[in-house]
Write an enzyme that holds these catalytic residues in place. Structure first.
Site, short mmCIF file in Angstrom:
data_model
loop_
_atom_site.label_atom_id
_atom_site.label_comp_id
_atom_site.label_asym_id
_atom_site.label_seq_id
_atom_site.Cartn_x
_atom_site.Cartn_y
_atom_site.Cartn_z
N LYS A 80 14.20 -21.56 -52.81
CA LYS A 80 14.06 -21.01 -54.14
C LYS A 80 12.61 -21.40 -54.56
O LYS A 80 12.18 -21.02 -55.82
CB LYS A 80 15.07 -21.94 -55.26
CG LYS A 80 14.82 -23.43 -55.26
CD LYS A 80 15.81 -23.96 -56.07
CE LYS A 80 15.47 -25.76 -56.39
NZ LYS A 80 16.17 -26.55 -57.15
N ASP A 81 11.81 -21.98 -53.80
CA ASP A 81 10.56 -22.10 -54.13
C ASP A 81 9.59 -21.11 -53.68
O ASP A 81 8.32 -21.16 -54.17
CB ASP A 81 10.05 -23.71 -53.58
CG ASP A 81 10.47 -24.72 -54.30
OD1 ASP A 81 11.22 -24.61 -55.31
OD2 ASP A 81 10.63 -25.94 -53.66
N ARG A 128 15.80 -22.70 -67.10
CA ARG A 128 17.03 -22.14 -66.82
C ARG A 128 18.05 -22.79 -66.90
O ARG A 128 19.31 -22.54 -67.64
CB ARG A 128 17.00 -21.64 -65.28
CG ARG A 128 18.26 -21.24 -64.73
CD ARG A 128 18.20 -21.09 -63.02
NE ARG A 128 17.98 -22.35 -62.40
CZ ARG A 128 18.68 -23.35 -62.26
NH1 ARG A 128 20.22 -23.06 -62.73
NH2 ARG A 128 18.49 -24.40 -61.41
N ARG A 129 17.97 -24.19 -66.70
CA ARG A 129 19.33 -25.34 -67.00
C ARG A 129 19.01 -25.46 -68.35
O ARG A 129 20.53 -25.53 -68.80
CB ARG A 129 18.79 -26.57 -66.00
CG ARG A 129 19.00 -26.21 -64.65
CD ARG A 129 18.38 -27.51 -63.88
NE ARG A 129 18.79 -27.33 -62.56
CZ ARG A 129 18.12 -28.01 -61.60
NH1 ARG A 129 17.05 -28.92 -61.76
NH2 ARG A 129 18.48 -27.72 -60.18
N ARG A 146 9.70 -34.83 -64.10
CA ARG A 146 9.35 -34.11 -62.86
C ARG A 146 9.36 -35.46 -62.15
O ARG A 146 9.72 -36.64 -62.21
CB ARG A 146 7.87 -34.06 -63.41
CG ARG A 146 7.48 -32.61 -64.10
CD ARG A 146 7.98 -31.35 -63.54
NE ARG A 146 7.16 -31.20 -62.11
CZ ARG A 146 6.17 -30.68 -62.08
NH1 ARG A 146 5.36 -30.39 -62.92
NH2 ARG A 146 5.57 -30.61 -60.70
N ARG A 152 13.50 -39.23 -60.20
CA ARG A 152 14.10 -38.71 -61.40
C ARG A 152 15.68 -39.74 -61.70
O ARG A 152 15.64 -39.86 -62.73
CB ARG A 152 14.57 -37.20 -61.24
CG ARG A 152 13.47 -36.41 -61.14
CD ARG A 152 13.80 -34.95 -61.15
NE ARG A 152 12.67 -34.11 -60.51
CZ ARG A 152 12.66 -32.83 -60.65
NH1 ARG A 152 13.56 -32.39 -61.23
NH2 ARG A 152 11.63 -32.13 -60.00
N CYS A 239 10.16 -18.39 -59.70
CA CYS A 239 10.91 -19.56 -59.26
C CYS A 239 11.09 -20.48 -60.62
O CYS A 239 11.79 -21.53 -60.58
CB CYS A 239 10.50 -20.52 -58.03
SG CYS A 239 8.81 -20.82 -58.45
#
Length: 311
Positions: A80-81, A128-129, A146, A152, A239
Site C-alpha cells: 500500500k506504500d 480514508r479512515r 504518526r 501509536r 497511497c
C-alpha cells in the site's frame, strides 16, 4: 542477496520474513536499513506531506535509489506504500500471499466502534479512515497519530485517544494484538489498495533475482492487488488519498473475484450533499476478466456515480 528495508519494527519484520523464506531456498541474505523521507517526517501530518512536500513514494524513494545503484538486490515493501506508477527500471518480482487486509479498532477501554462514547477521540493519520468512520459515527473526533505501531498504541494507552485504527496485518505480524477489539469489514471501512500484502521489488533487468523470487509469488493475491492498484491509478490516487479498494476471490466460485471501492471526502462532494460524503461501488465478476480490466471497470463506475478524479 541484499534486501533493502526501512528501519521500522514492522518493515524489519517484513524484510526478515522474506529473508527467512529465501534462506530456506539455500540463499545467503543480508538486510540493509535505509532511512526514507517518510521516516524523517514522522512529526509532519500526512496532509502536509501530500500537499506541500509531494507525498508520492515518500516511503520508497531512497530504497529505489539504492536498488537503481546496485547497492541492494531487492526491496521489501508494504504494497500500500508503493506508488501505482512504478518506474520502468523496476518490477514487482513477487507478491506473496496476502494476510488480513482489514483495518482494526484498538482501545484500552472500549470493545467496538459501536461502544465508543459520544464524541470519542480516535487516533489516525488517514483521511480514508476518518471519512468512512464519520459515515457510521458522525460524532467522532480525530487526533493526528504518526509513528510506529507500538508508538501509536502507547499513545492510545496513555489516554491521548479513546481508540486508534491500524491495519490488522501489521498487528498480527508484530504480535501486538492485545488491544485489538474489532476488525472492521470492508463494507464498513474499505481498506487501502494493497493493504495486507507485501511487494518484492527488483530491477527489471535482473534476470537472476527475478528467477529466484518467482516461487514466492501468489497468483490469487497478485490478481486481487493488481485490480486494486489499477483502480487506484485510474482514479489518479496515491497511497495517502481517501480511496479504499478491496478485491478478493469469491468463496466457492472458481476464478471469480469480488471488488468494491470507496471514494470519500472532497472527491465525493460533487455527488452528495451529506456532511461526510462517500461514494461506494461493489460488484462481482466471473472468470476471464483481467485484473487490469476489473480495476478500470470499478474506477469508471465510481466516476460515473460522481467521484472526482485526483490530480
Amino acid at each position: 542477496m541484499r534486501i533493502g528495508s526501512r528501519g521500522s519494527q514492522l518493515a524489519l519484520w517484513q524484510a526478515n520474513h522474506i529473508a527467512a523464506r529465501l534462506r530456506t531456498l539455500g540463499h545467503e541474505v543480508t538486510i540493509e536499513i535505509i532511512r526514507t523521507t517518510g521516516d524523517a517526517l514522522q512529526h509532519v501530518t500526512f496532509a502536509k506531506v501530500s500537499t506541500e512536500l509531494g507525498g508520492k513514494g515518500i516511503f520508497t524513494k531512497e530504497i529505489e535509489e539504492a536498488l537503481r545503484e546496485g547497492r541492494i538486490d531487492l526491496a521489501v515493501h508494504s504494497l500500500k506504500d508503493l506508488p501505482t506508477d512504478l518506474d520502468p527500471a523496476f518490477t514487482l518480482a513477487a507478491i506473496p500471499e496476502r494476510v488480513d487486509p482489514r483495518d482494526a479498532l484498538l482501545s484500552a477501554r472500549y470493545t467496538s466502534l459501536a461502544s465508543l462514547p459520544h464524541g470519542a477521540c480516535v487516533g489516525t493519520s488517514s483521511e480514508r479512515r476518518r471519512a468512512q468512520l464519520l459515515v457510521h459515527r458522525s460524532d467522532l473526533r480525530f487526533q493526528e497519530f504518526r509513528g510506529n505501531v507500538d508508538t501509536r498504541i502507547r499513545k492510545m494507552v496513555e489516554g491521548q485517544a479513546d481508540a486508534i485504527i491500524l491495519a490488522s496485518a501489521g498487528l498480527e505480524r508484530l504480535g501486538l494484538t492485545e488491544y485489538r477489539r474489532e476488525c472492521l469489514a470492508p463494507e464498513i471501512l474499505c481498506p487501502a489498495a494493497g493493504q495486507g500484502a507485501l511487494a518484492i521489488e527488483t530491477r527489471a533487468d535482473d534476470a537472476e533475482t527475478l528467477a529466484i523470487l518467482a516461487s514466492l509469488d501468489h497468483s490469487a493475491t497478485r490478481y486481487a492487488v493488481t485490480a486494486e492498484r489499477t483502480a487506484l491509478a485510474s482514479l489518479g490516487g496515491g497511497c495517502q488519498v481517501p480511496i479504499g479498494i478491496h478485491c478478493a476471490p469469491v468463496p466457492g466460485a472458481d476464478g471469480a473475484y469480488a471488488i468494491q471501492g470507496v471514494v470519500a471526502g472532497a472527491a465525493a462532494k460533487a455527488a452528495s450533499s451529506a456532511a461526510h460524503p462517500v461514494i461506494r461501488v461493489a460488484f462481482e465478476h466471473q472468470q476471464g476478466l483481467s485484473p487490469q480490466a476489473l480495476g478500470r471497470q470499478l474506477a469508471e463506475e465510481l466516476l460515473r456515480q460522481g467521484a472526482q478524479p485526483f490530480a
